[in-house]
Design a protein around this motif. Structure first.
Motif, mmCIF file in Angstrom:
data_model
loop_
_atom_site.group_PDB
_atom_site.id
_atom_site.type_symbol
_atom_site.label_atom_id
_atom_site.label_comp_id
_atom_site.label_asym_id
_atom_site.label_seq_id
_atom_site.Cartn_x
_atom_site.Cartn_y
_atom_site.Cartn_z
ATOM 1 N N SER A 89 49.859 -73.828 -85.759
ATOM 2 C CA SER A 89 50.145 -74.111 -84.346
ATOM 3 C C SER A 89 50.294 -75.564 -84.242
ATOM 4 C CB SER A 89 48.949 -73.816 -83.455
ATOM 5 O OG SER A 89 47.725 -74.577 -83.650
ATOM 6 N N SER A 90 50.970 -76.172 -82.974
ATOM 7 C CA SER A 90 50.934 -77.588 -82.723
ATOM 8 C C SER A 90 50.647 -77.802 -81.421
ATOM 9 C CB SER A 90 52.493 -77.865 -82.809
ATOM 10 O OG SER A 90 53.005 -77.965 -84.321
ATOM 11 N N SER A 91 50.269 -78.967 -81.121
ATOM 12 C CA SER A 91 49.627 -79.308 -79.588
ATOM 13 C C SER A 91 49.873 -80.608 -79.324
ATOM 14 C CB SER A 91 48.283 -79.047 -79.765
ATOM 15 O OG SER A 91 47.579 -79.719 -80.729
ATOM 16 N N LEU A 92 50.025 -80.694 -77.992
ATOM 17 C CA LEU A 92 50.174 -81.979 -77.125
ATOM 18 C C LEU A 92 49.252 -82.410 -76.442
ATOM 19 C CD1 LEU A 92 52.396 -84.536 -77.019
ATOM 20 C CD2 LEU A 92 53.222 -82.834 -75.058
ATOM 21 N N GLU A 111 58.247 -68.041 -86.720
ATOM 22 C CA GLU A 111 59.330 -68.308 -87.638
ATOM 23 C C GLU A 111 60.637 -68.838 -86.526
ATOM 24 O OE1 GLU A 111 58.938 -64.118 -85.850
ATOM 25 O OE2 GLU A 111 57.810 -65.535 -87.093
ATOM 26 N N THR A 112 60.330 -68.883 -85.384
ATOM 27 C CA THR A 112 61.450 -69.446 -84.398
ATOM 28 C C THR A 112 61.301 -71.029 -84.258
ATOM 29 O OG1 THR A 112 60.107 -69.102 -82.390
ATOM 30 C CG2 THR A 112 61.416 -67.445 -83.212
ATOM 31 N N MET A 113 59.958 -71.516 -84.493
ATOM 32 C CA MET A 113 59.653 -72.892 -84.305
ATOM 33 C C MET A 113 60.015 -73.888 -85.342
ATOM 34 S SD MET A 113 58.545 -74.443 -81.495
ATOM 35 C CE MET A 113 57.284 -73.379 -80.811
ATOM 36 N N THR A 114 61.659 -74.074 -85.338
ATOM 37 C CA THR A 114 62.249 -75.072 -86.157
ATOM 38 C C THR A 114 61.699 -76.360 -85.627
ATOM 39 O OG1 THR A 114 64.354 -75.190 -84.705
ATOM 40 C CG2 THR A 114 64.113 -73.416 -86.501
ATOM 41 N N PRO A 115 62.190 -77.553 -86.464
ATOM 42 C CA PRO A 115 61.948 -78.899 -85.935
ATOM 43 C C PRO A 115 62.579 -78.953 -84.643
ATOM 44 C CG PRO A 115 62.260 -79.002 -88.321
ATOM 45 C CD PRO A 115 62.495 -77.292 -87.971
ATOM 46 N N GLU A 116 63.957 -78.702 -84.612
ATOM 47 C CA GLU A 116 64.600 -78.953 -83.431
ATOM 48 C C GLU A 116 64.131 -78.194 -82.173
ATOM 49 O OE1 GLU A 116 67.275 -79.417 -87.026
ATOM 50 O OE2 GLU A 116 65.783 -77.718 -86.038
ATOM 51 N N LEU A 118 60.838 -77.256 -81.702
ATOM 52 C CA LEU A 118 59.570 -77.868 -81.248
ATOM 53 C C LEU A 118 59.772 -79.155 -80.658
ATOM 54 C CD1 LEU A 118 56.517 -78.010 -81.649
ATOM 55 C CD2 LEU A 118 56.819 -79.423 -83.596
ATOM 56 N N VAL A 119 60.746 -80.163 -80.978
ATOM 57 C CA VAL A 119 61.075 -81.493 -80.351
ATOM 58 C C VAL A 119 61.400 -81.239 -79.077
ATOM 59 C CG1 VAL A 119 62.620 -83.214 -80.160
ATOM 60 C CG2 VAL A 119 61.636 -82.788 -82.309
ATOM 61 N N GLU A 120 62.547 -80.137 -78.902
ATOM 62 C CA GLU A 120 62.869 -79.894 -77.421
ATOM 63 C C GLU A 120 61.604 -79.469 -76.368
ATOM 64 O OE1 GLU A 120 65.076 -79.495 -74.027
ATOM 65 O OE2 GLU A 120 65.184 -80.467 -75.925
ATOM 66 N N VAL A 121 60.493 -78.511 -76.943
ATOM 67 C CA VAL A 121 59.385 -77.951 -76.375
ATOM 68 C C VAL A 121 58.485 -79.041 -76.247
ATOM 69 C CG1 VAL A 121 57.366 -76.621 -76.736
ATOM 70 C CG2 VAL A 121 59.606 -75.684 -77.373
ATOM 71 N N ILE A 122 58.396 -79.911 -77.133
ATOM 72 C CA ILE A 122 57.631 -81.011 -76.638
ATOM 73 C C ILE A 122 57.934 -81.942 -75.769
ATOM 74 C CG2 ILE A 122 56.619 -83.295 -77.768
ATOM 75 C CD1 ILE A 122 54.847 -80.639 -78.873
ATOM 76 N N GLY A 123 59.241 -82.189 -75.660
ATOM 77 C CA GLY A 123 59.884 -83.259 -74.754
ATOM 78 C C GLY A 123 59.775 -82.698 -73.204
ATOM 79 N N CYS A 175 59.866 -88.936 -85.977
ATOM 80 C CA CYS A 175 59.499 -89.961 -85.091
ATOM 81 C C CYS A 175 61.053 -90.301 -84.225
ATOM 82 C CB CYS A 175 59.058 -91.320 -85.494
ATOM 83 S SG CYS A 175 57.300 -91.336 -85.988
ATOM 84 N N GLN A 176 62.195 -90.471 -85.256
ATOM 85 C CA GLN A 176 63.469 -90.916 -84.436
ATOM 86 C C GLN A 176 63.702 -89.544 -83.518
ATOM 87 O OE1 GLN A 176 66.674 -91.447 -87.235
ATOM 88 N NE2 GLN A 176 68.028 -90.503 -85.824
ATOM 89 N N TRP A 177 63.610 -88.475 -83.958
ATOM 90 C CA TRP A 177 64.130 -87.344 -82.864
ATOM 91 C C TRP A 177 63.237 -87.310 -81.876
ATOM 92 C CZ3 TRP A 177 64.859 -82.289 -86.232
ATOM 93 C CH2 TRP A 177 65.836 -82.597 -87.276
#
Length: 404
Positions: A89-92, A111-116, A118-123, A175-177
């Motif tokens: 899991s990931s959390s903010l 399996e759907t949580m690619t880096p791209e 996750l970055v969008e969800v976090i944003g 970090c850049q993303w």
């Protein structure tokens, strides 16, 4: 805008940090710790009040003269995001400067949580959190990220971690993303270190100097603090504890890594693998527990949540496997403790939280195998922050870099 200070930023930040650690602290208490004249400290405190970093919080008890003014930090002078990126899991979390969580959200890493993705969800979540609390992005000091390693911390890159359900988690410039998506400056640390930073903050009143943190989940991760400072190696390999050999002729988890390594006995994946093998051989009889039909017909779909369910239902085969796993983890802990000699050992992760019996067995075995046991008895704990430890520690990374 802050005016130009007469004092070095590091000195002022140290005073500010001291106020933050205690709150409701008097000038006299600060003078006892800092080599400053009374007039210099007075001017410094006035600057901090004028710039809204701290405020006067009333009066303390008199010791014969005037009651002393007490100082407290302004918790909303800035806010900080703390992000955990893990395999399960990931959390903010959104934190004020007291490291109190104002908002928190958690996502499963399927399996759907690619880096791209996750970055969008976090944003999206970060923007919603700020809006919900009436905060502007200009009030955000930064985002700390605690992630599964190995990492290139300076470059802000997640290198080649194993066992993520989704594809694409190799050489991710996280970090850049994140900065591009949110406009918020980000810094990176491995998750085990971030968790240890968070737990050390939670124990700041106890002045603990030597701590060991071990996370037992999909993989095994560890972090060490000595004299109040994180111990970093030549490379960032937080998962190397999993390659500790505890049985020279033992199995290995997958087609890589050491034979007889700790991860092959004491990890979520190891337990899943053992139960799947038993079910394929017809020994598991998981139907008695009401397991989903797909798991019974396709053993490869048996996952950890079902094993925890079985454990709590007292199914003997599953209980024995968890107990055996905990015993092996205890051996690994004893090996680390005999080398590092921490004051406190904090255990976290999915295995530790699965059932109290797992934690109890692991520390019982570890205690039994600690050398110099008569003279040396470390404390064991599940931590004060537990599942929030990584995100809190990540936020503290940003807090420590605040310029005042």
């Amino acid at each position: 805008m802050s005016k130009t200070s007469l004092f070095a930023p590091t000195t002022k930040k140290m005073v500010y940090d001291r106020i933050a650690r205690q709150n409701d602290i008097s000038k006299a208490e600060l003078l006892e710790e800092f080599k400053l004249t009374s007039s210099s400290l007075t001017r410094m405190l006035e600057e901090l009040v004028e710039d809204s970093w701290i405020f006067e919080a009333g009066f303390g008890q008199s010791t014969g003269g005037r009651k002393p003014i007490l100082y407290r930090i302004n918790p909303l002078r800035r806010v900080i995001f703390g992000l955990e990126i893990s395999r399960l899991s990931s959390s903010l979390g959104l934190y004020d400067l007291n490291l109190t969580p104002l908002a928190y959200h958690k996502w499963p890493m399927d399996e759907t949580m690619t880096p791209e993705r996750l970055v969008e969800v976090i944003g999206e979540s970060a923007a919603e959190m700020l809006k919900e609390h009436g905060l502007d992005q200009s009030q955000v000091e930064g985002m700390g990220i605690g992630a599964v390693g190995p990492l290139d911390r300076k470059a802000g890159i997640i290198l080649n971690p194993e066992y993520f359900p989704a594809k694409g988690w190799e050489n991710v410039p996280i970090c850049q993303w994140m900065e591009t998506r949110t406009g918020i400056k980000a810094i990176l640390e491995n998750g085990a270190n971030a968790a240890l930073i968070g737990e050390h903050w939670a124990l700041r009143d106890d002045k603990v100097q030597h701590m060991l943190y071990v996370h037992a989940g999909t993989g095994l991760r560890s972090a060490m603090m000595s004299n109040g400072r994180l111990v970093h190696g030549a490379v960032d390999m937080e998962g190397s504890i999993g390659q500790m050999i505890i049985q020279t002729d033992g199995p290995r988890l997958h087609d890589t890594g050491n034979y007889g390594a700790l991860e092959a006995f004491a990890s979520v994946q190891a337990l899943e693998k053992q139960v799947r093998v038993q079910q394929k051989l017809g020994a598991g009889r998981l139907a008695e527990l009401g397991f989903p039909e797909e798991g019974l017909q396709q053993p490869d779909k048996i996952h950890f949540d079902l094993l925890v369910q079985a454990l709590h239902q007292g199914y003997p085969v599953i209980r024995d496997l968890f107990e055996q796993s905990a015993a092996y983890l205890g051996v690994g802990l004893a090996n680390l403790i005999n080398i590092l000699h921490p004051e406190i050992v904090i255990l976290g992760g999915a295995l530790i939280s699965a059932h109290s019996s797992y934690y109890d067995k692991a520390i019982a075995v570890a205690r039994d195998k600690i050398y110099y046991v008569a003279q040396y008895q470390p404390q064991f704990s599940k931590g004060n922050l537990q599942e929030n430890a990584v995100s809190t520690g990540a936020a503290i990374l940003v807090f420590d870099q605040i310029r005042i």
